[in-house]
Scaffold this motif. Sequence first.
Motif, PDB file in Angstrom:
ATOM      1  N   TRP A   1       0.798  -1.296  -0.024  1.00 31.08           N
ATOM      2  CA  TRP A   1       0.042   0.066   0.014  1.00 31.08           C
ATOM      3  C   TRP A   1       0.848   1.350   0.094  1.00 31.08           C
ATOM      4  CZ3 TRP A   1      -4.738  -0.188   3.570  1.00 31.08           C
ATOM      5  CH2 TRP A   1      -5.737  -1.273   3.131  1.00 31.08           C
ATOM      6  N   GLY A   2       1.905   1.254   0.941  1.00 32.78           N
ATOM      7  CA  GLY A   2       2.872   2.499   0.947  1.00 32.78           C
ATOM      8  C   GLY A   2       1.745   3.416   1.673  1.00 32.78           C
ATOM      9  N   GLY A   3       1.057   2.972   2.937  1.00 30.75           N
ATOM     10  CA  GLY A   3      -0.045   3.915   3.616  1.00 30.75           C
ATOM     11  C   GLY A   3      -1.139   3.806   2.880  1.00 30.75           C
ATOM     12  N   VAL A   4      -2.106   4.202   3.689  1.00 27.25           N
ATOM     13  CA  VAL A   4      -3.660   4.093   3.124  1.00 27.25           C
ATOM     14  C   VAL A   4      -3.898   4.871   2.084  1.00 27.25           C
ATOM     15  CG1 VAL A   4      -4.555   5.580   4.741  1.00 27.25           C
ATOM     16  CG2 VAL A   4      -5.986   3.704   4.014  1.00 27.25           C
ATOM     17  N   MET A   5      -3.186   5.946   1.975  1.00 28.17           N
ATOM     18  CA  MET A   5      -3.271   6.795   0.736  1.00 28.17           C
ATOM     19  C   MET A   5      -2.350   6.599  -0.349  1.00 28.17           C
ATOM     20  SD  MET A   5      -6.444   8.307   0.752  1.00 28.17           S
ATOM     21  CE  MET A   5      -7.751   8.848   1.744  1.00 28.17           C
ATOM     22  N   GLY A   6      -1.266   5.795   0.225  1.00 26.06           N
ATOM     23  CA  GLY A   6      -0.149   5.769  -0.925  1.00 26.06           C
ATOM     24  C   GLY A   6       0.998   6.876  -0.845  1.00 26.06           C
ATOM     25  N   VAL A   7       0.985   7.390   0.362  1.00 27.74           N
ATOM     26  CA  VAL A   7       2.048   8.626   0.552  1.00 27.74           C
ATOM     27  C   VAL A   7       3.334   8.102   0.776  1.00 27.74           C
ATOM     28  CG1 VAL A   7       2.646  10.952   1.796  1.00 27.74           C
ATOM     29  CG2 VAL A   7       0.259  10.138   1.298  1.00 27.74           C
ATOM     30  N   THR A   8       3.551   7.026   1.130  1.00 28.57           N
ATOM     31  CA  THR A   8       4.830   6.319   1.693  1.00 28.57           C
ATOM     32  C   THR A   8       5.331   5.132   0.553  1.00 28.57           C
ATOM     33  OG1 THR A   8       3.825   5.162   3.531  1.00 28.57           O
ATOM     34  CG2 THR A   8       5.006   7.091   3.918  1.00 28.57           C
ATOM     35  N   SER A   9       4.442   5.339  -0.434  1.00 25.31           N
ATOM     36  CA  SER A   9       4.724   4.105  -1.507  1.00 25.31           C
ATOM     37  C   SER A   9       6.419   4.114  -1.999  1.00 25.31           C
ATOM     38  CB  SER A   9       3.971   4.350  -2.663  1.00 25.31           C
ATOM     39  OG  SER A   9       4.029   3.345  -3.659  1.00 25.31           O
ATOM     40  N   GLY A  10       6.777   2.856  -1.850  1.00 24.68           N
ATOM     41  CA  GLY A  10       8.427   2.839  -2.568  1.00 24.68           C
ATOM     42  C   GLY A  10       9.020   2.893  -1.685  1.00 24.68           C
ATOM     43  N   LEU A  11       9.082   3.268  -0.500  1.00 22.76           N
ATOM     44  CA  LEU A  11       9.997   3.689   0.528  1.00 22.76           C
ATOM     45  C   LEU A  11      10.478   2.532   1.132  1.00 22.76           C
ATOM     46  CD1 LEU A  11       8.602   7.039   2.206  1.00 22.76           C
ATOM     47  CD2 LEU A  11      10.369   6.800   0.268  1.00 22.76           C
ATOM     48  N   TYR A  12       9.866   1.500   1.257  1.00 23.30           N
ATOM     49  CA  TYR A  12       9.942   0.098   2.031  1.00 23.30           C
ATOM     50  C   TYR A  12      11.209  -0.337   1.052  1.00 23.30           C
ATOM     51  CZ  TYR A  12       9.309  -4.498   3.657  1.00 23.30           C
ATOM     52  OH  TYR A  12       9.618  -5.723   4.385  1.00 23.30           O
ATOM     53  N   HIS A  13      11.117  -0.400  -0.085  1.00 26.80           N
ATOM     54  CA  HIS A  13      12.337  -1.179  -0.577  1.00 26.80           C
ATOM     55  C   HIS A  13      13.524  -0.397  -0.908  1.00 26.80           C
ATOM     56  CE1 HIS A  13      10.251  -4.942  -1.445  1.00 26.80           C
ATOM     57  NE2 HIS A  13       9.187  -4.297  -1.799  1.00 26.80           N
ATOM     58  N   ARG A  14      13.364   0.976  -1.143  1.00 21.83           N
ATOM     59  CA  ARG A  14      14.313   1.845  -1.191  1.00 21.83           C
ATOM     60  C   ARG A  14      15.295   1.949   0.140  1.00 21.83           C
ATOM     61  NH1 ARG A  14      12.832   7.493  -3.353  1.00 21.83           N
ATOM     62  NH2 ARG A  14      15.156   7.856  -3.355  1.00 21.83           N
ATOM     63  N   PHE A  15      14.603   1.740   1.124  1.00 21.07           N
ATOM     64  CA  PHE A  15      15.410   2.072   2.500  1.00 21.07           C
ATOM     65  C   PHE A  15      14.935   0.885   3.565  1.00 21.07           C
ATOM     66  CE2 PHE A  15      14.363   6.211   0.736  1.00 21.07           C
ATOM     67  CZ  PHE A  15      15.507   6.773   0.517  1.00 21.07           C
ATOM     68  N   PRO A  16      15.682  -0.264   3.078  1.00 24.19           N
ATOM     69  CA  PRO A  16      15.440  -1.399   3.601  1.00 24.19           C
ATOM     70  C   PRO A  16      15.654  -1.285   5.214  1.00 24.19           C
ATOM     71  CG  PRO A  16      16.961  -1.867   2.011  1.00 24.19           C
ATOM     72  CD  PRO A  16      16.707  -0.505   2.046  1.00 24.19           C
ATOM     73  N   GLY A  17      14.682  -1.592   6.019  1.00 27.09           N
ATOM     74  CA  GLY A  17      14.703  -1.873   7.396  1.00 27.09           C
ATOM     75  C   GLY A  17      14.295  -0.404   8.190  1.00 27.09           C
ATOM     76  N   ARG A  18      13.943   0.511   7.368  1.00 25.19           N
ATOM     77  CA  ARG A  18      13.683   1.922   7.675  1.00 25.19           C
ATOM     78  C   ARG A  18      12.106   2.421   7.567  1.00 25.19           C
ATOM     79  NH1 ARG A  18      18.040   5.484   5.328  1.00 25.19           N
ATOM     80  NH2 ARG A  18      17.449   6.989   6.510  1.00 25.19           N
ATOM     81  N   VAL A  19      11.337   1.522   7.231  1.00 25.71           N
ATOM     82  CA  VAL A  19       9.898   1.781   6.931  1.00 25.71           C
ATOM     83  C   VAL A  19       9.304   0.442   7.786  1.00 25.71           C
ATOM     84  CG1 VAL A  19       7.938   1.739   5.576  1.00 25.71           C
ATOM     85  CG2 VAL A  19      10.182   2.828   4.658  1.00 25.71           C
ATOM     86  N   LEU A  20       8.690   0.896   8.936  1.00 31.91           N
ATOM     87  CA  LEU A  20       8.210   0.021   9.836  1.00 31.91           C
ATOM     88  C   LEU A  20       6.676  -0.037   9.918  1.00 31.91           C
ATOM     89  CD1 LEU A  20      10.521   0.758  12.902  1.00 31.91           C
ATOM     90  CD2 LEU A  20      11.030  -1.026  11.059  1.00 31.91           C
ATOM     91  N   ASP A  21       5.953  -1.182   9.399  1.00 37.22           N
ATOM     92  CA  ASP A  21       4.621  -1.368   9.837  1.00 37.22           C
ATOM     93  C   ASP A  21       4.547  -1.504  11.224  1.00 37.22           C
ATOM     94  OD1 ASP A  21       3.680  -0.947   7.105  1.00 37.22           O
ATOM     95  OD2 ASP A  21       3.879  -2.974   6.577  1.00 37.22           O
ATOM     96  N   THR A  22       3.074  -1.323  11.579  1.00 35.28           N
ATOM     97  CA  THR A  22       2.885  -1.354  13.103  1.00 35.28           C
ATOM     98  C   THR A  22       1.531  -2.126  13.008  1.00 35.28           C
ATOM     99  OG1 THR A  22       1.682   0.874  13.189  1.00 35.28           O
ATOM    100  CG2 THR A  22       3.950   0.974  13.358  1.00 35.28           C
ATOM    101  N   PRO A  23       1.238  -2.676  14.397  1.00 39.72           N
ATOM    102  CA  PRO A  23      -0.024  -2.886  14.675  1.00 39.72           C
ATOM    103  C   PRO A  23      -1.178  -1.840  14.814  1.00 39.72           C
ATOM    104  CG  PRO A  23       1.476  -3.891  16.281  1.00 39.72           C
ATOM    105  CD  PRO A  23       2.338  -2.761  15.447  1.00 39.72           C
ATOM    106  N   ILE A  24      -2.396  -1.950  14.650  1.00 37.81           N
ATOM    107  CA  ILE A  24      -3.259  -0.846  15.218  1.00 37.81           C
ATOM    108  C   ILE A  24      -3.247  -0.591  16.403  1.00 37.81           C
ATOM    109  CG2 ILE A  24      -5.346  -0.028  14.777  1.00 37.81           C
ATOM    110  CD1 ILE A  24      -5.765  -1.821  12.064  1.00 37.81           C
ATOM    111  N   SER A  25      -2.087   0.142  16.963  1.00 39.35           N
ATOM    112  CA  SER A  25      -1.854   0.535  18.380  1.00 39.35           C
ATOM    113  C   SER A  25      -1.224   1.986  18.325  1.00 39.35           C
ATOM    114  CB  SER A  25      -0.749  -0.561  18.918  1.00 39.35           C
ATOM    115  OG  SER A  25      -1.157  -2.046  18.794  1.00 39.35           O
ATOM    116  N   GLU A  26      -1.987   2.826  18.143  1.00 36.83           N
ATOM    117  CA  GLU A  26      -1.671   4.258  17.929  1.00 36.83           C
ATOM    118  C   GLU A  26      -0.731   4.844  19.091  1.00 36.83           C
ATOM    119  OE1 GLU A  26      -4.680   3.218  16.961  1.00 36.83           O
ATOM    120  OE2 GLU A  26      -5.016   3.744  14.869  1.00 36.83           O
ATOM    121  N   SER A  27      -1.322   4.391  20.392  1.00 41.28           N
ATOM    122  CA  SER A  27      -0.596   4.885  21.121  1.00 41.28           C
ATOM    123  C   SER A  27       0.852   4.257  21.313  1.00 41.28           C
ATOM    124  CB  SER A  27      -1.161   4.420  22.850  1.00 41.28           C
ATOM    125  OG  SER A  27      -2.210   5.272  23.088  1.00 41.28           O
TER     126      SER A  27
END
Lengths: 332, 337, 375
Positions: B45-71
Amino acid sequence: MTETIPTDASRGLDPDGLLRAYRTMRTIRDFEERVHDEFATGDIPGFVHLYAGEEASAAGVCQHLDERDTIASTHRGHGHCIAKGVDVTGMMAEIFGRATGVCKGKGGSMHIADLSRGMLGANGIVGGGPPLVCGTALAAKQQNTGGVAVAFFGDGASNQGTTLESMNLASVWNLPAIFVAENNGYAEATASTWSVAADNIADRAAGFGMPGVIVDGFDFFAVHEAAGEAVERARAGGGPTLIEMKLTRYFGHFEGDQQTYRGDEVRNARETLDCLTRFRRRVVETGELTAERLDAVDREVAALVGGSVERARAAPAPDGADLLTDVYVRYE
Amino acid sequence: MARTISYREAINEAIAQEMARDPAVIVMGEDNAGGAGGPGAEDAWGGVMGVTSGLYHRFPGRVLDTPISESAFIGAAIGAATRGMRPVAELMFVDFMGVCFDQIYNQAAKFRYMFGGNAVTPVVIRTMYGAGLRAAAQHSQALYPLFTHIPGLKVVLPSSPYEAKGLMTQAIRDDDPVVFFEHKAMYDTTGEVPEEPYTIPFGEAETAREGSDVTVVAFGGMVARALEAADALASSGIEAEVIDPRTTSPLDTETILESLAETGRLVVVDESTPRCSMAADVAALAAGEGFALLRAPVQQVTAPHTPVPFSAGLEDLYVPDAQRIANAAKAAVDWSR
Amino acid sequence: MADERIQRVTMPKWGLSMTSGTVTDWVAAEGEEVAKGADLAEIDTDKIVGTLEAAGDGVLRRVVVAAGSAAPVGATIAVIAPPEVPDAEVDAVVDAERARLAAGAAEAEQGPAAADVAVGGRSVAYASLGAGDGDPVLLVHGFGGDKNSWLFVQEPLAADRRVIAVDLPGHGASGKDVGGGSLDELAAVLTGFLDAMGIERAHVVGHSLGGAVAVAAAARAPERVRSLTLVAPAGVGTQINADFLRGFAAADTRKGLKPHLASLFADSAQVNRRLVDDLLRYKRIDGVRQALDTLLGTLLDGDGPALDIAPLIAGVGVPVAAVWGAQDAVLPVGNADALPPSVRTRRVAGAGHMAHMEAPAEVRAAVEEAIAAAG
C-alpha cells in the motif's frame, strides 16, 4: 509459563557490585525518608510519591544497565532515577522546585528526568512510559548499540491500554525491551487483587508472546537474577520480557495519604521482608562484606542526602523569565 | 529543476530525500509499507493513501509497519526521537488522536519544558484531516486547533505541493515535535515543485494573492477556496489579499496584522468547527492587536458546530466554499464602503 | 482576412513563470503615432513592472485591454495600424480580439524554452528563445540572480536571433555545487556550456558577477566570444557594497531579504512580494547558501572587491559595450571610470544595479551596438 524465581538464587556479584547495590538501595531509602520528613514541613510544593520499600526492584534491574540503556518510570520515580545514576543533589533541588534542579525546577517530583543518564522521566500519566520505551528500544536496535530499554510501571498501569499495546508492539518488532511491573498492591487506593483480573500481572506475558516472570521484589538477589536474564536475552536479540515484582510501598500513594484502605502489610514488610535488612544480613553472614563497610556506606549516604537538602534549601528559585523558556528548541 | 507533481508525491519525495540524507530518519505507521506478514506483496500500500509508497524497498529496515496500536507506535516514535532518531510516524486519520493523544500532548510536547531544556524530540507525526471524501464524522475532522492549543508542538498545514515538500523537509530537520496535517482531498492536486531538497521555515505566512480591499486568512485546504473566492470577488471589483499562514504554531501574526493595516477588513477561513478554532484565534488577534486597524467586524467562515455529516449534500454544506468566503468578504467591504 | 497592416500588440511573456500580466498604464494614447521601440505601456508581470515597446511603426488605433486590467500572455491588448486603414477594419479586429479575450481563448505566446545540459558533471540550466543565422546571444546573470532576470531583454533581442539565458552554477535551476567558486572555474563552465550546446561563438552579455565571468570566458577562449556587453560588471573599480552582498547571502526570511532587494533597484517600489518570494524559494534550496557563501569569497576581499578584470577587458580584442545604472547601490557607477576608454559606457539615470530590469531598452541598445561592432 510464568515461573517464580527462588529468593536464594545465586548472585554472581563481586564485593564491589554488592557494595554498589547496597549503596543504591540505601540512597533511595534515605532520600525517600528525608523527602517524607521535608514534605511534612510544607516546604516541598505539590505532590510526592515515595518509593521506600521498593528499592530492590530499581537497584536490581538497573545494576545491569549502562549508558546505552534507557528506563521509563512512574509517578513513584525517585528510586528509578537514583538507580540509573541521576545526581541526588540535583534531584532534591528539583523536588524543592529550585533553579539548580535536574529539570531547573520546571518538572518536579512527578516529571523528574535526566535524559543524559537514559532516564526518560517519572511520568505523571499512568502508563505513559511503556510506549516511549518501545521507542528507545527501537532506537537502540536501529543504531545497533546493544542497548536495552526498561519500562517500570505499576499494577495500575498494567491495566492501561498503552502498556498492553506496548508489550504487543515490543514482541511484534522483537525489541530489546523489558517490562517491569512493580506490583505494590495498590493503584492509588484500589487493590491490585481487585483491579487486575488475572492472578498475576506476569501471566499476561503469554498473551504478548514473551516470557513472564514473578519475582519477590523485596529480594535484591532475586530481582538481580531475573533482570539479568531478561537483559541478556534482550541484548542478544531475543526480544522482550515481562517481570512482575511483588512488593509493598512503605508510604501512602502520595504524601498525606491516610492509607485507610490498607491493612498491616507495611509493618509486616518492614519487620520481615525489608530489602535492606535482608541484603545486609545475607552479605555479612556470607562474609562477602563487613558490617563496617556497610556502616561506612550508610554514613556516606546520610551525608549525601543531608547535604542535598541543605543545598536545595539554599538554592534559588527559578527566575521569572524561565517561565517562557524551553518550550521549543527553535521558536520559528 | 521544478516540475509538476502531486501533493502526495511531494510529501513522498521530501521523506525519501531526507531518508537518503540522514540515516536517523525512519518511517512508521499502519500499512506504511503494507502487506507485513501476508503471503502477497510487500509494500502493498505505502500507507492507506499511498503517500509512503516505494520507500520500503528503497530504504530497507527503515519503513516499519505497525499493529493498530496508535498509542504504542506514536509513543515509540517519540521515544526513539529522544535517542537520536528522526521518526516520521503516520497517525492515519487525525480523528484517531483520541486513542494516542496522551503520547503527543503530555509526553512529546512537554519533554523539553518539563525537563528543563534537556530534551530534544525531533519527531514528525503525519496525519490526514479534512472533509470531502464522504468519510463522515470519524474520518473527516479538521482538528488542527486542538494541537495548536498545546505548547511544545509545531503544527503545519501545507496548502500546495510546493509547500508540502518544503514544509515536510523542514519538519523532519526540525528539532521539535511537529504535527504535519495533510488534507486528504488534496493528495492529487498538482503544482510546480523543485527536484532538489528545500525547506520552508515555520512561522512565515505566504501571501498567496495580493489585494487591498480585504484580507482573507485561510488555512490548509481552505487556501484554494479562498483564492477561488478572490477571483470571483475581483470580477465585482473587490481585491482580496489571501494569506496562507502555512503553520498554525508558530503563527505569523505579523503578516496578518500588516495586511490588515492595508485593508482594514478581515475574513478568516477555517475548516474546523467554530469554537476555539483558528478562526476564533485570528479574530482575537485582530480584536486585541489590530483593533484600530479594523474598519468592519471580523468575518469567520468555518464549519458549523456539528460533527461532519455523511450524505453528500450535507457534507458539501458543511465545508466552507468559495461562495461563502466571497459573501463574507463582501459583507466586510459593504460594512465600510 | 484583416488588413495585414493591422498589428496586434500582445501581452508579452516575460520570463518562464509569467502566464498573465496587468496593464498598469498606457504610455501612448489612442490616436498617437508610435515608432518602433517607443514605449507603449507599463505591464505588471506579478514580479516587476516592465515597459512594453512598439514592435513596429504606426498609430495606436485602439486599446483593447484598458489600464488596470489583466490579460493572459498572448492576448491582444492594443492594435497599431497606419492612419490610412479604415476605422471599420480596425474595429472589426478589435471586436474579434475582445470576443476571443472574453472567451478566454488567447493564444499562448511562445515563451523561452527551459532545459538543462551537463557541463563537466554539473547540470546547467538555460532558457532559449528565438532563432536566426547570426551567432547567438548568451545572457549571464549576476550573484544570486538567474536566467529569468533577463525577462525584459531576452524576448526583444530574440526577434531575429537565438538568445540563451543561462543559470550559473549555484543559481536558478542549475546544480548548486560551485566547487571552489573561482572566476576561472565559472568561466570554464561558461565555455563548457557553449561546447555542450554546440555553439561555436556567441555574443556574451553579463550582469554584475556574470559580467566578470563573461570577461574571464573571453580571456580564456577569445575565439568563442564575438562581443561583450557588460551591465554593472563586478571586478571593475574599487567600490563594492559588501554589506549588501553578505546580507543578501545570509537572509532567509522575507523580512530579512526585502530590504536588501530594495538596494538593487533605483525605484524600490519595483520590489514586490512575488519577486521576494521567488528569491526565497531559490535561497531555501539545499546547497544555495553554501554556493553563495563560496561566491562571496570570489567577490569580496574583506570589505573591498577581490576581482580586477579591467586588465582582461583591455586585452580581449572584441567589441565591448557597458551599461551602468547611475543609482547603482551595489557596484556604484563610479566604478565605470575604471573601464578601458575603448568601452562605450551608457550611464543610465533612474536605474540601479538591475539596469537590465529598470532600463532594458538601454541594455538592448548596448547589445545591438556590440553585435554591430563585431560585424
